[in-house]
Write a protein that holds these residues in place. Structure first.
Motif, PDB file in Angstrom:
ATOM      1  N   GLY A 141      -2.362  -7.349  -6.835  1.00  0.00           N
ATOM      2  CA  GLY A 141      -1.313  -8.262  -6.396  1.00  0.00           C
ATOM      3  C   GLY A 141      -0.436  -7.670  -5.313  1.00  0.00           C
ATOM      4  O   GLY A 141      -0.051  -8.353  -4.359  1.00  0.00           O
ATOM      5  N   THR A 142      -0.123  -6.389  -5.443  1.00  0.00           N
ATOM      6  CA  THR A 142       0.732  -5.732  -4.464  1.00  0.00           C
ATOM      7  C   THR A 142       0.015  -5.556  -3.130  1.00  0.00           C
ATOM      8  O   THR A 142       0.603  -5.765  -2.069  1.00  0.00           O
ATOM      9  CB  THR A 142       1.185  -4.361  -5.005  1.00  0.00           C
ATOM     10  N   PRO A 188       8.665   3.152 -12.180  1.00  0.00           N
ATOM     11  CA  PRO A 188       7.700   2.467 -11.320  1.00  0.00           C
ATOM     12  C   PRO A 188       7.431   1.023 -11.753  1.00  0.00           C
ATOM     13  O   PRO A 188       7.225   0.152 -10.911  1.00  0.00           O
ATOM     14  CB  PRO A 188       6.440   3.319 -11.426  1.00  0.00           C
ATOM     15  N   VAL A 189       7.469   0.780 -13.049  1.00  0.00           N
ATOM     16  CA  VAL A 189       7.256  -0.594 -13.522  1.00  0.00           C
ATOM     17  C   VAL A 189       8.365  -1.494 -12.983  1.00  0.00           C
ATOM     18  O   VAL A 189       8.105  -2.575 -12.439  1.00  0.00           O
ATOM     19  CB  VAL A 189       7.205  -0.644 -15.072  1.00  0.00           C
ATOM     20  N   ALA A 190       9.606  -1.043 -13.107  1.00  0.00           N
ATOM     21  CA  ALA A 190      10.733  -1.831 -12.606  1.00  0.00           C
ATOM     22  C   ALA A 190      10.653  -1.992 -11.088  1.00  0.00           C
ATOM     23  O   ALA A 190      10.947  -3.069 -10.550  1.00  0.00           O
ATOM     24  CB  ALA A 190      12.051  -1.166 -13.011  1.00  0.00           C
ATOM     25  N   ALA A 191      10.230  -0.931 -10.391  1.00  0.00           N
ATOM     26  CA  ALA A 191      10.111  -1.004  -8.930  1.00  0.00           C
ATOM     27  C   ALA A 191       9.094  -2.065  -8.515  1.00  0.00           C
ATOM     28  O   ALA A 191       9.358  -2.870  -7.610  1.00  0.00           O
ATOM     29  CB  ALA A 191       9.723   0.359  -8.362  1.00  0.00           C
ATOM     30  N   ALA A 238       0.835  -1.206   0.000  1.00  0.00           N
ATOM     31  CA  ALA A 238       0.000   0.000   0.000  1.00  0.00           C
ATOM     32  C   ALA A 238       0.869   1.254   0.000  1.00  0.00           C
ATOM     33  O   ALA A 238       0.547   2.237  -0.682  1.00  0.00           O
ATOM     34  CB  ALA A 238      -0.928  -0.005   1.220  1.00  0.00           C
ATOM     35  N   LEU A 239       1.979   1.227   0.717  1.00  0.00           N
ATOM     36  CA  LEU A 239       2.893   2.366   0.739  1.00  0.00           C
ATOM     37  C   LEU A 239       3.496   2.618  -0.643  1.00  0.00           C
ATOM     38  O   LEU A 239       3.574   3.758  -1.103  1.00  0.00           O
ATOM     39  CB  LEU A 239       3.999   2.133   1.772  1.00  0.00           C
ATOM     40  N   PHE A 240       3.890   1.551  -1.334  1.00  0.00           N
ATOM     41  CA  PHE A 240       4.421   1.693  -2.697  1.00  0.00           C
ATOM     42  C   PHE A 240       3.349   2.248  -3.636  1.00  0.00           C
ATOM     43  O   PHE A 240       3.636   3.104  -4.476  1.00  0.00           O
ATOM     44  CB  PHE A 240       4.947   0.349  -3.227  1.00  0.00           C
ATOM     45  N   LEU A 241       2.127   1.770  -3.506  1.00  0.00           N
ATOM     46  CA  LEU A 241       1.047   2.275  -4.359  1.00  0.00           C
ATOM     47  C   LEU A 241       0.744   3.740  -4.057  1.00  0.00           C
ATOM     48  O   LEU A 241       0.446   4.515  -4.965  1.00  0.00           O
ATOM     49  CB  LEU A 241      -0.205   1.419  -4.198  1.00  0.00           C
TER      50      LEU A 241
END
Length: 157
Positions: free
Chosen positions: A56-57, A117-120, A12-15
């Motif tokens: 998924g994340t 962001p895709v790579a992250a 959730a933090l990454f999103l």
């Protein structure tokens, strides 16, 4: 080995790190931005990848903080890429906000606003052993990066 399904606060933090600049961008779009010209196939891949990666994340129990171990390097890489992504946005918001600025690279990474962001999220999926998120990240990458590459080509004409 897969960690299973459960709410991921780290996911959730990454999103959130992904969403905040995007929300700011809605009022600071580049001159000449025209989403109606985007390739529909790339847009479909992008949208499917966004949903897949977000779900998924958020729902991968493996994407969580734990004491340092060998797999933590994947998380460190994902966090570094997200930090670069945030830095790219700072540069974009301080720029004249042209399509060239919007599709600019950073640190040798082409179309950084799409690539980072895709790579992250790909690395985050590896870290969390959330293997089911990786095809979503690949679809997101093909669509999102593909769209930005088309914009880049136009901007450089």
């Amino acid at each position: 080995m897969t960690e299973g399904i459960g709410l991921s606060w780290l996911g959730a933090l990454f999103l959130l790190a992904l969403a905040v600049p995007d929300l700011l961008w809605t009022r600071r779009k580049p001159w000449g931005y025209a989403p109606s010209r985007e390739d529909r196939r790339l847009t479909l891949l992008e949208r499917a990848g966004q949903v897949w990666v977000a779900c998924g994340t958020l729902l991968s129990r493996g994407i969580s903080l734990r004491p340092w171990y060998s797999w933590s390097w994947w998380l460190a890489g994902a966090a570094a890429l997200m930090a670069l992504y945030e830095g790219w946005w700072v540069l974009y918001f301080r720029s004249p906000r042209t399509m060239t600025d919007f599709t600019a690279g950073l640190a040798g990474i082409p179309v950084a606003g799409a690539s980072l962001p895709v790579a992250a999220f790909f690395l985050l999926g590896i870290y969390g052993r959330a293997w089911w998120t990786l095809p979503g990240a690949a679809a997101l990458g093909m669509g999102h990066i593909g769209i930005h590459l088309e914009y880049r080509k136009e901007a450089l004409r």
